[in-house]
Design a protein around this motif. Structure first.
Motif, PDB file in Angstrom:
ATOM      1  N   THR A  14       0.820  -1.215   0.000  1.00 13.76           N
ATOM      2  CA  THR A  14       0.000   0.000   0.000  1.00 13.76           C
ATOM      3  C   THR A  14       0.852   1.263   0.000  1.00 13.76           C
ATOM      4  N   ALA A  15       2.141   1.126   0.239  1.00  9.40           N
ATOM      5  CA  ALA A  15       3.024   2.291   0.261  1.00  9.40           C
ATOM      6  C   ALA A  15       3.509   2.673  -1.130  1.00  9.40           C
ATOM      7  N   LEU A  16       3.236   1.842  -2.122  1.00  7.07           N
ATOM      8  CA  LEU A  16       3.671   2.141  -3.481  1.00  7.07           C
ATOM      9  C   LEU A  16       2.711   3.128  -4.132  1.00  7.07           C
ATOM     10  N   VAL A  17       3.245   4.030  -4.910  1.00  6.25           N
ATOM     11  CA  VAL A  17       2.446   5.061  -5.576  1.00  6.25           C
ATOM     12  C   VAL A  17       2.670   4.947  -7.071  1.00  6.25           C
ATOM     13  N   HIS A  18       1.600   5.089  -7.820  1.00  5.49           N
ATOM     14  CA  HIS A  18       1.703   5.089  -9.277  1.00  5.49           C
ATOM     15  C   HIS A  18       2.125   6.475  -9.748  1.00  5.49           C
ATOM     16  N   ALA A  19       2.710   6.542 -10.915  1.00  5.57           N
ATOM     17  CA  ALA A  19       3.222   7.811 -11.436  1.00  5.57           C
ATOM     18  C   ALA A  19       2.123   8.846 -11.599  1.00  5.57           C
ATOM     19  N   LYS A  20       0.929   8.417 -11.971  1.00  7.36           N
ATOM     20  CA  LYS A  20      -0.146   9.393 -12.174  1.00  7.36           C
ATOM     21  C   LYS A  20      -0.693   9.938 -10.861  1.00  7.36           C
ATOM     22  N   GLU A  21      -0.321   9.332  -9.728  1.00  8.24           N
ATOM     23  CA  GLU A  21      -0.762   9.809  -8.423  1.00  8.24           C
ATOM     24  C   GLU A  21       0.193  10.817  -7.794  1.00  8.24           C
ATOM     25  N   LEU A  22       1.334  11.031  -8.415  1.00  7.26           N
ATOM     26  CA  LEU A  22       2.310  11.979  -7.886  1.00  7.26           C
ATOM     27  C   LEU A  22       1.823  13.409  -8.092  1.00  7.26           C
ATOM     28  N   PRO A  23       2.223  14.334  -7.215  1.00  8.01           N
ATOM     29  CA  PRO A  23       1.808  15.730  -7.406  1.00  8.01           C
ATOM     30  C   PRO A  23       2.475  16.327  -8.635  1.00  8.01           C
ATOM     31  N   MET A  24       1.856  17.381  -9.172  1.00  5.39           N
ATOM     32  CA  MET A  24       2.389  17.997 -10.386  1.00  5.39           C
ATOM     33  C   MET A  24       3.549  18.930 -10.039  1.00  5.39           C
ATOM     34  N   LEU A  25       4.309  19.306 -11.033  1.00  7.24           N
ATOM     35  CA  LEU A  25       5.435  20.210 -10.864  1.00  7.24           C
ATOM     36  C   LEU A  25       4.937  21.625 -10.574  1.00  7.24           C
TER      37      LEU A  25
ATOM     38  N   GLY B 247       8.271   1.523 -14.013  1.00 10.54           N
ATOM     39  CA  GLY B 247       8.773   2.380 -15.084  1.00 10.54           C
ATOM     40  C   GLY B 247       9.168   3.735 -14.554  1.00 10.54           C
ATOM     41  N   SER B 248       9.455   4.608 -15.456  1.00 10.95           N
ATOM     42  CA  SER B 248       9.920   5.938 -15.123  1.00 10.95           C
ATOM     43  C   SER B 248       8.761   6.819 -14.699  1.00 10.95           C
ATOM     44  N   VAL B 249       9.069   7.811 -13.851  1.00  8.62           N
ATOM     45  CA  VAL B 249       8.067   8.765 -13.424  1.00  8.62           C
ATOM     46  C   VAL B 249       7.715   9.701 -14.557  1.00  8.62           C
ATOM     47  N   GLU B 250       8.635   9.897 -15.484  1.00 10.63           N
ATOM     48  CA  GLU B 250       8.452  10.839 -16.599  1.00 10.63           C
ATOM     49  C   GLU B 250       7.750  10.137 -17.755  1.00 10.63           C
TER      50      GLU B 250
END
Length: 160
Positions: A83-94, A156-159
């Motif tokens: 549950t501690a893993l986060v998907h890239a689309k859940e990260l906050p924006m720049l 995969g990559s966050v970008e």
């Protein structure tokens, strides 16, 4: 007259020889600089290859497991929960992608004397970015588990 013409030709030949020598000398200096830069590039590529090999050795799972066992008392490491893993689309924006607040929203929320100060502060801060603020929608993170299978983990990559 013939002697004057000979002197002029000798002068032209001397000037031409001087210019030719100068151009040749500059070209040789440039060739030496190119060779020096190529040697630096080769050294940097070799260093990168060496560092990649070192990273591969340092990050071997069996080595890391040995280190965890050896320093478990001091580090007190815990396994990562799924549950501690986060998907890239859940990260906050720049910060560069954050939309600038609209000036009219500041007027509605402010009351009395603060309307003028809020208006001037918002107008000053939003002057340059007003056109881009209207075109950018506010991204929201996708709800977890609805669209995806809970057992699947994206890597995969966050970008993306």
């Amino acid at each position: 007259m013939l002697k004057t013409f000979d002197l002029v030709l000798i002068g032209v030949m001397t000037a031409t020889a001087t210019v030719t020598y100068t151009i040749k000398h500059r070209a040789e200096l440039k060739v030496e600089e190119v060779h020096r830069l190529e040697a630096e590039i080769k050294l940097e590529k070799d260093t990168i290859d060496l560092l990649k090999a070192d990273w591969a050795l340092q990050s071997q799972p069996n080595r890391l497991e040995r280190l965890v066992k050896a320093y478990n008392e001091e580090l007190k490491l815990q396994p990562t929960e799924s549950t501690a893993l986060v998907h890239a689309k859940e990260l906050p924006m720049l910060k560069s992608e954050v939309p600038v607040p609209d000036v009219t929203e500041a007027k509605v929320s402010a009351k009395g004397a603060t309307v003028a100060s809020a208006k001037s502060a918002t107008v000053v801060s939003a002057k340059g970015a007003q056109a881009t603020a209207k075109a950018q929608p506010v991204p929201m993170p996708a709800p977890r588990g609805e669209a995806e299978d809970a057992d699947q983990i994206e890597t995969g990559s966050v970008e993306e």
